[in-house]
Design an enzyme around this catalytic site. Sequence first.
Site, PDB file in Angstrom:
ATOM      1  N   LYS A 190     -17.382  -1.041   0.539  1.00 16.00           N
ATOM      2  CA  LYS A 190     -16.261  -0.637   1.378  1.00 16.00           C
ATOM      3  C   LYS A 190     -16.612   0.399   2.454  1.00 16.00           C
ATOM      4  O   LYS A 190     -15.736   0.815   3.217  1.00 16.00           O
ATOM      5  CB  LYS A 190     -15.114  -0.107   0.509  1.00 16.00           C
ATOM      6  N   TYR A 232      -2.992   0.135   9.734  1.00 16.08           N
ATOM      7  CA  TYR A 232      -3.126  -0.561   8.455  1.00 16.08           C
ATOM      8  C   TYR A 232      -1.845  -0.441   7.639  1.00 16.08           C
ATOM      9  O   TYR A 232      -1.299  -1.444   7.156  1.00 16.08           O
ATOM     10  CB  TYR A 232      -4.304   0.011   7.659  1.00 16.08           C
ATOM     11  N   SER A 242       0.833  -1.201   0.000  1.00 17.13           N
ATOM     12  CA  SER A 242       0.000   0.000   0.000  1.00 17.13           C
ATOM     13  C   SER A 242       0.866   1.247   0.000  1.00 17.13           C
ATOM     14  O   SER A 242       1.957   1.261   0.587  1.00 17.13           O
ATOM     15  CB  SER A 242      -0.904   0.013   1.245  1.00 17.13           C
TER      16      SER A 242
END
Length: 350
Positions: free
Chosen positions: A205, A169, A139
């Site tokens: 989401k 995250y 990411s």
Amino acid sequence: MIETTSAHPRPVLPLPATLETLPRRVLVTGGAGFIGSALVWALNQQGVDRIVVADRLGQDEKWRNLVPLRFEDYLEADDLFARLGSGALGDFDLVLHLGACSATTELDATYLARNNFEFTKHLAHWALAHGARFVYASSAATYGDGAHGMDDTDNAPAALTRLRPLNAYGYSKHLFDQYAAQAGILRQLVGLKYFNVYGPNEAHKGEMRSLVHKAFGQILETGSVRLFRSHRPDYRDGEQQRDFLYVKDAVAMTLYLAMAPAAGGLYNIGSGHAHSWLELTGALFAALGRDPRIEFIDIPESIRAKYQYHTKAAIAKLRAAGYGAPVTPLADAVKDYVQNYLTGDRRLGD
């Protein structure tokens, strides 16, 4: 074979690239999710349907992403390692690991470490041991505020150690990048640092949906869009910038790298351009044939210190790997998304 025939055929933007080499059999984790299901769709577009999908369907509606797609089998992700270990799933030459908790607001770091780090580590070693190409989602959140750059060319452990993710995250993704580099296996894998990907199949989401999806609903409901005002003097309201990438481009880049034997290590997956929120919402209003109406609101105190004002992917490494397709222009991508998918609540393949 699991297959559904579309009742609403319509023109869509072509994939930016056609693969010269196709995988024989593919495992896609997170295959009902946003980018995962888009990868299954893109593989189907290339004629590949020997695909096994693993995910956790839960209680949201991401199952709808699977309805138009072609694949051999589906299983819940919690059963994956037992079935891989028993040989029940057979052989794969490509593993696309998109399964993860992608919520930047998730506070349970233990859950993220187990789900995003330990799971990835186990699956990567399984793939290496069984001769399968392993491509996984890292990411852009691993870069943090960008103070140490957003360059994907130096994958040495010392270079990765300098990065400072801003949320749990991002750190869970960073953990595996570091582990793979320190273990000496990163060059044998392909890790993809996705920037701000948006497009069809993201409806499930929740708060992690793109601004395009959220703003589309706001416009239909109120006629206007809410944007964060700037809390820095060097950026005017709405001129904070992101590297927005259409999901069709993201999957084309992903599959190209997956099938490029010389590609290895970490790659930025972005457009290579920074666009403002005003440009993005302007494209959305234009796609709807409406004049822009924007309301500015304060960035919540809880995220203000971690808010990013500028991101842009350096994609020279991707280009050097041979990916030469142009990125879909922002206005064209938003128009395709709005008119062919958001209007009518359709998924890729519908």
